[in-house]
Design a protein around this motif. Structure first.
Motif, short mmCIF file in Angstrom:
data_model
loop_
_atom_site.label_atom_id
_atom_site.label_comp_id
_atom_site.label_asym_id
_atom_site.label_seq_id
_atom_site.Cartn_x
_atom_site.Cartn_y
_atom_site.Cartn_z
N THR A 84 0.73 -1.20 0.18
CA THR A 84 -0.01 0.07 -0.05
C THR A 84 0.86 1.41 0.20
O THR A 84 1.86 1.42 0.64
CB THR A 84 -0.91 0.08 1.16
N HIS A 85 0.59 2.17 -0.96
CA HIS A 85 1.18 3.49 -0.85
C HIS A 85 0.39 4.27 0.17
O HIS A 85 -0.68 4.96 -0.05
CB HIS A 85 1.09 4.15 -2.36
N VAL A 86 1.03 4.58 1.26
CA VAL A 86 0.46 5.35 2.42
C VAL A 86 0.50 6.95 2.12
O VAL A 86 1.22 7.46 1.83
CB VAL A 86 1.08 4.95 3.59
N SER A 87 -0.79 7.50 2.24
CA SER A 87 -0.89 9.09 2.27
C SER A 87 0.05 9.58 3.07
O SER A 87 -0.05 9.31 4.30
CB SER A 87 -2.22 9.45 2.39
N GLU A 88 1.05 10.45 2.70
CA GLU A 88 1.95 11.21 3.40
C GLU A 88 1.39 12.06 4.57
O GLU A 88 1.44 12.22 5.88
CB GLU A 88 2.83 11.98 2.90
N ARG A 89 0.13 12.71 4.09
CA ARG A 89 -0.75 13.81 4.80
C ARG A 89 -1.38 12.94 6.03
O ARG A 89 -1.30 13.42 7.10
CB ARG A 89 -1.71 14.35 4.03
N LYS A 90 -1.97 11.54 5.84
CA LYS A 90 -2.66 11.05 6.75
C LYS A 90 -1.61 10.49 7.63
O LYS A 90 -1.99 10.38 8.96
CB LYS A 90 -3.42 9.69 6.12
#
Length: 223
Positions: A20-26
């Motif tokens: 999974t490519h995790v959202s940096e903002r989250k």
């Protein structure tokens, strides 16, 4: 779900989460909350086999901070906690015994159902052929599922008592001059139930089923 504390290293991460490519903002939002309040802003949810289901971002934040033990929630199923299992045979089938489970949903009076049924009763169960009439052979409560395959549910809380004595059968026969007609009603109704696939539709027929006068073969309605 149950809550427990375990080692972060014991949590199993599926390939799907690992890719999974995790959202940096989250991720940053979760980091900031943890750094300020020193606690999680979301739950880590695992399957009964400790496989991560939800909370991957929190898992990553814990890992970044070298946290060794964490609190997690475990999503349990009927296989993991006390469940009532019904062993029975198809009314119009072979003598092979199969197993079904009684749902935990309180909406349909399953608690009362469990206290009323006994071996010999006729109940309606889900099968690969649709909803079918089943003769109860045994009733057991197990903390863990007794079989390693998926167990289908009892379809509804409607059931029939089967009278056990010849005296009752004789009385039933003497009370009815139209047993063939009653047999036909039962046969037709069971056929309709077999064709039902939607559980809500099954419940909508319960009023009709309770009104049937099932006398042939010693059947007596369960209250």
């Amino acid at each position: 779900m149950i809550t427990k504390t375990m080692k972060l290293s014991d949590i199993k991460i599926s390939d799907a989460f690992a890719r999974t490519h995790v959202s940096e903002r989250k991720l940053q939002k979760c980091r900031d909350y943890f750094n300020v309040f020193e606690k999680a802003d979301r739950d880590i949810v695992l399957s009964s086999k400790d496989i991560l289901i939800d909370g991957y971002i929190m898992y990553l934040v814990y890992k970044e901070n070298n946290i060794e033990e964490v609190e997690v929630k475990v999503k349990s199923t009927y296989r993991d906690y006390p469940t009532t299992y019904i062993y029975g045979k198809h009314v119009n089938g072979s003598n092979k015994v199969y197993v079904w489970r009684i749902p935990h949903d309180r909406k349909y009076n399953w608690d009362k159902f469990v206290t009323l049924i006994e071996p010999g009763d006729i109940i309606l169960c889900r099968t690969k052929y649709g909803t079918q009439a089943i003769s109860v052979a045994d009733i057991q409560v197990y903390d863990k599922c007794p079989v390693n395959y998926s167990v289908k549910k009892v379809a509804c809380s409607l059931f029939w008592k089967v009278t056990a004595t010849a005296e009752m059968r004789e009385r039933d026969y003497s009370c009815s001059d139209n047993t063939k007609e009653i047999d036909k009603d039962l046969e037709d109704t069971l056929q309709i139930l077999k064709e039902l696939s939607d559980e809500s539709a099954l419940y909508s027929t319960s009023g009709l089923m309770r009104e049937l006068q099932i006398i042939r073969n010693g059947y007596e309605k369960g209250e």
